[in-house]
Structures are given as C-alpha cells and as structure tokens.
Design a protein around this motif. Structure first.
Motif, PDB file in Angstrom:
ATOM      1  N   CYS A   1     -29.236 -18.817 -19.770  1.00 49.40           N
ATOM      2  CA  CYS A   1     -28.146 -17.993 -20.262  1.00 49.40           C
ATOM      3  C   CYS A   1     -28.533 -17.104 -21.432  1.00 49.40           C
ATOM      4  CB  CYS A   1     -26.975 -18.885 -20.675  1.00 49.40           C
ATOM      5  SG  CYS A   1     -27.420 -19.932 -22.058  1.00 49.40           S
TER       6      CYS A   1
ATOM      7  N   ASP B   1     -29.091 -18.050 -24.508  1.00 49.27           N
ATOM      8  CA  ASP B   1     -28.664 -18.551 -25.812  1.00 49.27           C
ATOM      9  C   ASP B   1     -29.864 -19.013 -26.626  1.00 49.27           C
ATOM     10  OD1 ASP B   1     -26.259 -18.058 -24.806  1.00 49.27           O
ATOM     11  OD2 ASP B   1     -25.565 -20.110 -24.669  1.00 49.27           O
TER      12      ASP B   1
ATOM     13  N   CYS C   1     -22.967 -20.468 -26.623  1.00 50.16           N
ATOM     14  CA  CYS C   1     -21.631 -20.876 -26.211  1.00 50.16           C
ATOM     15  C   CYS C   1     -21.141 -22.041 -27.061  1.00 50.16           C
ATOM     16  CB  CYS C   1     -21.658 -21.277 -24.753  1.00 50.16           C
ATOM     17  SG  CYS C   1     -22.605 -22.772 -24.483  1.00 50.16           S
TER      18      CYS C   1
ATOM     19  N   ALA D   1     -23.186 -25.247 -26.762  1.00 48.53           N
ATOM     20  CA  ALA D   1     -24.478 -25.199 -27.444  1.00 48.53           C
ATOM     21  C   ALA D   1     -24.271 -25.394 -28.945  1.00 48.53           C
ATOM     22  CB  ALA D   1     -25.179 -23.872 -27.167  1.00 48.53           C
TER      23      ALA D   1
ATOM     24  N   LYS E   1     -22.618 -27.368 -18.185  1.00 49.32           N
ATOM     25  CA  LYS E   1     -22.935 -27.235 -19.609  1.00 49.32           C
ATOM     26  C   LYS E   1     -24.006 -28.229 -20.064  1.00 49.32           C
ATOM     27  CE  LYS E   1     -20.335 -23.824 -20.750  1.00 49.32           C
ATOM     28  NZ  LYS E   1     -20.862 -22.622 -21.397  1.00 49.32           N
TER      29      LYS E   1
ATOM     30  N   HIS F   1     -27.140 -28.007 -19.664  1.00 49.60           N
ATOM     31  CA  HIS F   1     -28.327 -27.344 -20.231  1.00 49.60           C
ATOM     32  C   HIS F   1     -28.134 -27.010 -21.709  1.00 49.60           C
ATOM     33  CE1 HIS F   1     -26.191 -23.475 -19.498  1.00 49.60           C
ATOM     34  NE2 HIS F   1     -26.953 -23.034 -20.478  1.00 49.60           N
ATOM     35  N   CYS F   2     -26.897 -26.927 -22.160  1.00 48.91           N
ATOM     36  CA  CYS F   2     -26.645 -26.687 -23.590  1.00 48.91           C
ATOM     37  C   CYS F   2     -27.125 -27.882 -24.408  1.00 48.91           C
ATOM     38  CB  CYS F   2     -25.159 -26.458 -23.838  1.00 48.91           C
ATOM     39  SG  CYS F   2     -24.354 -25.384 -22.635  1.00 48.91           S
TER      40      CYS F   2
ATOM     41  N   LEU G   1     -30.871 -27.896 -24.517  1.00 46.80           N
ATOM     42  CA  LEU G   1     -31.332 -26.965 -25.557  1.00 46.80           C
ATOM     43  C   LEU G   1     -31.393 -27.690 -26.911  1.00 46.80           C
ATOM     44  CD1 LEU G   1     -32.018 -23.930 -25.602  1.00 46.80           C
ATOM     45  CD2 LEU G   1     -29.654 -23.478 -26.258  1.00 46.80           C
TER      46      LEU G   1
HETATM   47 FE1  FES Z   1     -26.116 -21.700 -22.191  1.00 49.49          FE
HETATM   48 FE2  FES Z   1     -24.430 -23.232 -23.366  1.00 49.49          FE
HETATM   49  S1  FES Z   1     -24.074 -21.960 -21.641  1.00 49.49           S
HETATM   50  S2  FES Z   1     -26.465 -22.903 -23.922  1.00 49.49           S
END
Ligand code: FES
Ligand code: FES
Length: 130
Positions: free
Chosen positions: A37, A39, A63, A66, A103, A105-106, A109
């Motif tokens: 995404c 981010d 988002c 995240a 969500k 993958h947030c 991260l």
């Molecule tokens: Fe990509 Fe949350 S949608 S880090």
C-alpha cells in the motif's frame, strides 16, 4: 470497514509519537515500507547500558491500523530487553487490535519496524566495538 475500538483508541490517542536522536549511540532506527500500500513507518528505540529499551517513538504515514500497530508496538517495547522485544509477533499485535484479514499486513509492518530498529541498534554497537 469498521475499525475495532482499540484501533480507534490508538489512532485518536497515539502513544509515543515522535523522534529520537538518530545520531545517539543509544538509539536504533527502523524505517520500513509496505509494498502492498505504500505506507511508511519509522520506529525508534533508546536502549540503556543494561540492554533495556527505555524509550520508543514512532512516526507512521499510513492507515489507522498501521498507526495503531506502531503505537501499540512502542508501548509493548518499553521496559523490555532487546531479546524480549524481538519476540513481539505481528500476530500478537493483530490479535490485540482485532485487525481484519486485509489489515494484517499493517501489523507485519510494525513487526518489521521493530526488527529493523533492533538491527540498527545492534549494527551500531558491533561497529563501535570493532
Ligand atoms: Fe497498508 Fe495499513 S493498509 S499499512
Ligand atoms: Fe495505505 Fe492503508 S492502504 S493507508
């Protein structure tokens, strides 16, 4: 999509937003991006001589999930040793925040950012020991 109450709480009252001095020997910085995404998350730790994380800060361009994941990560890291902090799993973050599958993958991260900050700190110290 409905965010969980915990995500909204962290999103509206993020803990430990900010920046630590990256030039300090005591500070490790992790900067990671989500290819899914775009981010970006910056997570920093300040480590005591005893190897305990005495401060943690983050800045996330992304988002709500995240931001909540990194906010929660800084809360969990404070007071932990580097070894303990390295054990924080994205699944624990996702579970605590009740993240929906899209969500996840947030939280990944956030785990990546934790590991990157610890790695950066360790790299700094290997170099200064050499
Ligand atoms: Fe990509 Fe949350 S949608 S880090
Ligand atoms: Fe990037 Fe979440 S999709 S803001």
């Amino acid at each position: 999509m409905a965010y969980s109450e915990k995500v909204i709480d962290h999103y509206e009252n993020p803990r430990n937003v900010g920046k630590l001095d990256d030039k300090s020997e005591k500070v490790g910085t992790g900067m990671v991006g989500a290819p899914a995404c775009g981010d970006v998350m910056r997570l920093q730790i300040q480590v005591s001589d005893e190897g305990v994380i005495e401060d943690a800060r983050f800045k996330t361009y992304g988002c709500g999930s995240a931001i909540a994941s990194s906010s929660l990560a800084t809360e969990w890291m404070k007071g932990k040793t580097l070894e303990e902090a390295a054990d924080i799993k994205n699944t624990d973050i996702a579970e605590e925040l009740a993240l929906p599958p899209v969500k996840i993958h947030c939280s990944v991260l956030a785990e990546d950012a934790i590991k990157a900050a610890i790695d950066d700190y360790r790299t700094k110290h290997d170099e200064s020991a050499a």
